[in-house]
Design a protein around this motif. Structure first.
Motif, PDB file in Angstrom:
ATOM      1  N   UNK A   1      -6.266 -11.732   7.313  1.00 14.00           N
ATOM      2  CA  UNK A   1      -5.738 -13.008   6.829  1.00 14.00           C
ATOM      3  C   UNK A   1      -5.084 -12.808   5.474  1.00 14.00           C
ATOM      4  N   UNK A   2      -4.027 -13.568   5.233  1.00 12.31           N
ATOM      5  CA  UNK A   2      -3.322 -13.447   3.959  1.00 12.31           C
ATOM      6  C   UNK A   2      -2.772 -14.790   3.535  1.00 12.31           C
TER       7      UNK A   2
ATOM      8  N   UNK B   1      -2.536 -12.879  -1.618  1.00 14.20           N
ATOM      9  CA  UNK B   1      -3.832 -12.230  -1.389  1.00 14.20           C
ATOM     10  C   UNK B   1      -3.998 -11.954   0.091  1.00 14.20           C
ATOM     11  N   UNK B   2      -4.842 -10.978   0.409  1.00 12.58           N
ATOM     12  CA  UNK B   2      -5.208 -10.717   1.791  1.00 12.58           C
ATOM     13  C   UNK B   2      -6.670 -10.315   1.873  1.00 12.58           C
ATOM     14  N   UNK B   3      -7.238 -10.524   3.052  1.00 11.23           N
ATOM     15  CA  UNK B   3      -8.614 -10.088   3.305  1.00 11.23           C
ATOM     16  C   UNK B   3      -8.664  -9.482   4.699  1.00 11.23           C
ATOM     17  N   UNK B   4      -9.350  -8.357   4.811  1.00 14.71           N
ATOM     18  CA  UNK B   4      -9.405  -7.652   6.086  1.00 14.71           C
ATOM     19  C   UNK B   4     -10.222  -8.434   7.103  1.00 14.71           C
ATOM     20  N   UNK B   5     -10.080  -8.041   8.367  1.00 15.47           N
ATOM     21  CA  UNK B   5     -10.778  -8.741   9.435  1.00 15.47           C
ATOM     22  C   UNK B   5     -12.289  -8.692   9.228  1.00 15.47           C
ATOM     23  N   UNK B   6     -12.779  -7.622   8.607  1.00 15.36           N
ATOM     24  CA  UNK B   6     -14.213  -7.479   8.379  1.00 15.36           C
ATOM     25  C   UNK B   6     -14.692  -8.275   7.181  1.00 15.36           C
ATOM     26  N   UNK B   7     -13.752  -8.683   6.336  1.00 15.58           N
ATOM     27  CA  UNK B   7     -14.128  -9.369   5.108  1.00 15.58           C
ATOM     28  C   UNK B   7     -14.511  -8.438   3.978  1.00 15.58           C
TER      29      UNK B   7
ATOM     30  N   UNK C   1       4.041 -23.853  -6.022  1.00 19.17           N
ATOM     31  CA  UNK C   1       4.705 -23.269  -4.855  1.00 19.17           C
ATOM     32  C   UNK C   1       4.152 -23.912  -3.594  1.00 19.17           C
ATOM     33  N   UNK C   2       4.795 -23.608  -2.481  1.00 15.98           N
ATOM     34  CA  UNK C   2       4.216 -23.903  -1.177  1.00 15.98           C
ATOM     35  C   UNK C   2       3.440 -22.662  -0.748  1.00 15.98           C
ATOM     36  N   UNK C   3       2.187 -22.865  -0.410  1.00 15.05           N
ATOM     37  CA  UNK C   3       1.312 -21.758  -0.038  1.00 15.05           C
ATOM     38  C   UNK C   3       1.152 -21.735   1.484  1.00 15.05           C
ATOM     39  N   UNK C   4       1.311 -20.527   2.040  1.00 15.76           N
ATOM     40  CA  UNK C   4       1.224 -20.340   3.483  1.00 15.76           C
ATOM     41  C   UNK C   4       0.083 -19.396   3.820  1.00 15.76           C
ATOM     42  N   UNK C   5      -0.659 -19.760   4.817  1.00 17.20           N
ATOM     43  CA  UNK C   5      -1.683 -18.903   5.389  1.00 17.20           C
ATOM     44  C   UNK C   5      -1.051 -18.119   6.537  1.00 17.20           C
ATOM     45  N   UNK C   6      -1.445 -16.842   6.677  1.00 20.26           N
ATOM     46  CA  UNK C   6      -0.895 -16.002   7.734  1.00 20.26           C
ATOM     47  C   UNK C   6      -1.994 -15.138   8.341  1.00 20.26           C
ATOM     48  N   UNK C   7      -1.833 -14.807   9.607  1.00 17.53           N
ATOM     49  CA  UNK C   7      -2.805 -13.969  10.310  1.00 17.53           C
ATOM     50  C   UNK C   7      -2.074 -12.866  11.054  1.00 17.53           C
ATOM     51  N   UNK C   8      -2.637 -11.648  10.993  1.00 18.44           N
ATOM     52  CA  UNK C   8      -1.989 -10.546  11.687  1.00 18.44           C
ATOM     53  C   UNK C   8      -2.605  -9.210  11.382  1.00 18.44           C
ATOM     54  N   UNK C   9      -1.752  -8.192  11.245  1.00 23.12           N
ATOM     55  CA  UNK C   9      -2.206  -6.809  11.137  1.00 23.12           C
ATOM     56  C   UNK C   9      -2.594  -6.393   9.731  1.00 23.12           C
TER      57      UNK C   9
ATOM     58  N   UNK D   1       0.828  -6.183   2.721  1.00 23.71           N
ATOM     59  CA  UNK D   1       1.507  -7.162   1.885  1.00 23.71           C
ATOM     60  C   UNK D   1       2.876  -7.558   2.430  1.00 23.71           C
ATOM     61  N   UNK D   2       3.297  -6.948   3.501  1.00 27.45           N
ATOM     62  CA  UNK D   2       4.598  -7.257   4.104  1.00 27.45           C
ATOM     63  C   UNK D   2       4.462  -8.451   5.041  1.00 27.45           C
TER      64      UNK D   2
END
Length: 120
Positions: free
Chosen positions: A34-35, A49-55, A91-99, A102-103
């Protein structure tokens, strides 16, 4: 179908705090990194920011390091705790999910965005 819904944005005074939430549905949340990213007029989309699937692993953009904290719950929610907010955090903050990483292109799933405005 993966769906992300952000909430928690708003207007806050400089130095204040906000907590953004992102609820993920439609897929196994535990397998996705998640980022949070943000955009504002005249600026490119910025990694926050990002956090791995495991946390276990987290990473932060230089401009928010030490002020923002990302976390997640196994039930399908990710959070961004934002402290000591500055006007440049508007700013407008967006949540994203994936691999992960930072890209933004690594994240096929995005929320609709939530506006954060910091009044100086």
């Amino acid at each position: 179908q993966v769906r992300l819904v952000e909430s928690g944005g708003g207007l806050v005074q400089a130095g204040g705090s906000l907590r953004l939430s992102c609820i993920v549905s439609g897929r196994i949340f535990e397998q996705l990194d998640m980022a949070w990213f943000r955009t504002s007029p005249g600026r490119d989309r910025e990694f926050v920011a990002l956090i791995s699937w495991s946390g276990v692993n987290a990473e932060y953009g230089d401009s928010v390091l030490g002020r923002f904290t990302i976390s997640r719950e196994n039930e399908g929610t990710a959070y961004l705790q934002m402290d000591n907010l500055k006007s440049e955090d508007t700013a407008v903050y967006y949540c994203a999910a994936g691999l992960g990483g930072t890209d933004p292109s690594n994240y096929p799933y995005w929320g609709q965005g939530t506006q954060v405005t910091v009044d100086s």
